[in-house]
Design a protein around this motif. Structure first.
Motif, PDB file in Angstrom:
ATOM      1  N   THR A  28      24.133 -11.370   1.023  1.00  0.00           N
ATOM      2  CA  THR A  28      22.692 -11.326   1.241  1.00  0.00           C
ATOM      3  C   THR A  28      22.182  -9.899   1.086  1.00  0.00           C
ATOM      4  O   THR A  28      22.777  -8.948   1.611  1.00  0.00           O
ATOM      5  CB  THR A  28      22.343 -11.851   2.641  1.00  0.00           C
ATOM      6  N   LYS A  51      10.853  -9.918   0.571  1.00  0.00           N
ATOM      7  CA  LYS A  51      10.776 -11.156   1.344  1.00  0.00           C
ATOM      8  C   LYS A  51      11.463 -12.322   0.639  1.00  0.00           C
ATOM      9  O   LYS A  51      11.431 -12.444  -0.587  1.00  0.00           O
ATOM     10  CB  LYS A  51       9.308 -11.512   1.581  1.00  0.00           C
ATOM     11  N   SER A  52      12.054 -13.193   1.428  1.00  0.00           N
ATOM     12  CA  SER A  52      12.678 -14.408   0.921  1.00  0.00           C
ATOM     13  C   SER A  52      11.656 -15.238   0.151  1.00  0.00           C
ATOM     14  O   SER A  52      10.548 -15.469   0.654  1.00  0.00           O
ATOM     15  CB  SER A  52      13.227 -15.211   2.100  1.00  0.00           C
ATOM     16  N   GLY A  53      12.007 -15.661  -1.071  1.00  0.00           N
ATOM     17  CA  GLY A  53      11.108 -16.489  -1.872  1.00  0.00           C
ATOM     18  C   GLY A  53       9.953 -15.741  -2.507  1.00  0.00           C
ATOM     19  O   GLY A  53       9.085 -16.362  -3.133  1.00  0.00           O
ATOM     20  N   GLU A  54       9.936 -14.431  -2.403  1.00  0.00           N
ATOM     21  CA  GLU A  54       8.815 -13.638  -2.913  1.00  0.00           C
ATOM     22  C   GLU A  54       8.710 -13.721  -4.431  1.00  0.00           C
ATOM     23  O   GLU A  54       9.717 -13.729  -5.131  1.00  0.00           O
ATOM     24  CB  GLU A  54       8.970 -12.187  -2.464  1.00  0.00           C
ATOM     25  N   GLU A  67      15.361 -17.746  -2.041  1.00  0.00           N
ATOM     26  CA  GLU A  67      15.160 -18.070  -0.629  1.00  0.00           C
ATOM     27  C   GLU A  67      16.275 -17.505   0.248  1.00  0.00           C
ATOM     28  O   GLU A  67      16.042 -17.082   1.378  1.00  0.00           O
ATOM     29  CB  GLU A  67      15.079 -19.583  -0.449  1.00  0.00           C
ATOM     30  N   ALA A  68      17.486 -17.500  -0.270  1.00  0.00           N
ATOM     31  CA  ALA A  68      18.620 -16.990   0.487  1.00  0.00           C
ATOM     32  C   ALA A  68      18.806 -15.484   0.321  1.00  0.00           C
ATOM     33  O   ALA A  68      19.740 -14.901   0.892  1.00  0.00           O
ATOM     34  CB  ALA A  68      19.895 -17.714   0.068  1.00  0.00           C
ATOM     35  N   LYS A  69      17.947 -14.862  -0.443  1.00  0.00           N
ATOM     36  CA  LYS A  69      18.009 -13.416  -0.708  1.00  0.00           C
ATOM     37  C   LYS A  69      19.355 -13.021  -1.304  1.00  0.00           C
ATOM     38  O   LYS A  69      19.893 -11.947  -1.023  1.00  0.00           O
ATOM     39  CB  LYS A  69      17.694 -12.607   0.556  1.00  0.00           C
ATOM     40  N   LYS A  70      19.890 -13.904  -2.143  1.00  0.00           N
ATOM     41  CA  LYS A  70      21.137 -13.589  -2.845  1.00  0.00           C
ATOM     42  C   LYS A  70      20.963 -13.650  -4.354  1.00  0.00           C
ATOM     43  O   LYS A  70      21.887 -13.332  -5.102  1.00  0.00           O
ATOM     44  CB  LYS A  70      22.255 -14.558  -2.419  1.00  0.00           C
ATOM     45  N   SER A  72      17.957 -13.383  -7.843  1.00  0.00           N
ATOM     46  CA  SER A  72      16.642 -12.964  -8.307  1.00  0.00           C
ATOM     47  C   SER A  72      16.546 -13.222  -9.806  1.00  0.00           C
ATOM     48  O   SER A  72      17.571 -13.395 -10.486  1.00  0.00           O
ATOM     49  CB  SER A  72      16.425 -11.482  -8.014  1.00  0.00           C
ATOM     50  N   ASN A  94      21.673  -5.000   4.575  1.00  0.00           N
ATOM     51  CA  ASN A  94      20.655  -4.948   5.613  1.00  0.00           C
ATOM     52  C   ASN A  94      20.638  -3.638   6.393  1.00  0.00           C
ATOM     53  O   ASN A  94      19.780  -3.434   7.248  1.00  0.00           O
ATOM     54  CB  ASN A  94      20.816  -6.131   6.570  1.00  0.00           C
TER      55      ASN A  94
END
Lengths: 111, 116
Positions: A28, A51-54, A67-70, A72, A94
């Protein structure tokens, strides 16, 4: 350690066609950044997603963060010869560390 | 606003020799990065400074590579002794603020090192 992959490695398109490159991380990400590097040049920052899903748009370029920030993606509509170059995604964990670049997708646009 | 400055732009050395690269970041940028970019690959982070302190040097080959940013402004990266596999472009980047991974990075033109 964290690994970032990109597909495809190369893409040849006719001018006016669309182009998409995908970026996938083994862990992540806190954020994802996209850079463009012209042949013989240095990486130039395009955008950052946090942001997730941005989803963000810059003229003909659309960037999406999963959505999972893994993962793009970068989508270019109606490519132009000025879009030629290598597109890199990059992200950190993070804690703001372990910043890793993907291997890049090299785009060629035929006039 | 002046960009990130690097010198020299090109350097050719023989293996086992030493080499040093210099970087002057954009004025006021707290975070400075050194990357190694081998032809056809993405940049690989070698070391990240925040002011004059090291934030991340986990991928720096410390047996031969060293870097410093003594006054929190410009920085030098040294390789001693160089190996053939060190042939690459060494990029310096800087970013404002102290949350390095969360900020846009501005890259310099790079130093192309060839080790013969």
């Amino acid at each position: 350690g964290q690994q970032v992959m990109q597909i495809p490695q190369y893409q040849h398109v006719q001018e006016g066609e669309d182009f998409t490159t995908y970026c996938n991380s083994s862990t992540t990400l806190s954020n994802i950044q996209w850079y463009k590097q012209r042949p013989g040049g240095h990486p130039v920052f395009l955008i950052q997603l946090v942001k997730s899903g941005e989803v963000k748009k810059q003229k003909r370029l659309t960037f999406q963060f999963g959505e999972a920030k893994k993962n793009s993606s970068l989508h270019i509509t109606a490519t132009q010869t000025t879009d030629v170059g290598t597109y890199f995604c990059a992200g950190g964990d993070n804690y703001g560390q372990n910043f890793v670049f993907g291997p890049g997708t090299r785009l060629s646009v035929l006039p | 606003e002046a960009g990130v400055a690097q010198s020299p732009r090109y350097k050719i050395i023989e293996k086992r020799q030493s080499v040093a690269f210099w970087c002057n970041p954009i004025s006021g940028h707290a975070t400075l990065y050194w990357y190694q970019q081998i032809l056809g690959q993405g940049p690989k982070l070698l070391i990240q400074f925040q002011n004059n302190g090291v934030v991340d040097d986990s991928q720096l080959p410390k047996d031969r590579f060293s870097a410093e940013r003594l006054k929190g402004v410009d920085s030098t990266l040294k390789i001693q002794p160089a190996k053939l596999e060190d042939s690459a472009v060494y990029l310096c980047a800087s970013s404002p603020g102290t949350s390095g991974a969360y900020n846009e990075q501005f890259f310099g033109p790079g130093t192309r090192l060839t080790v013969l």
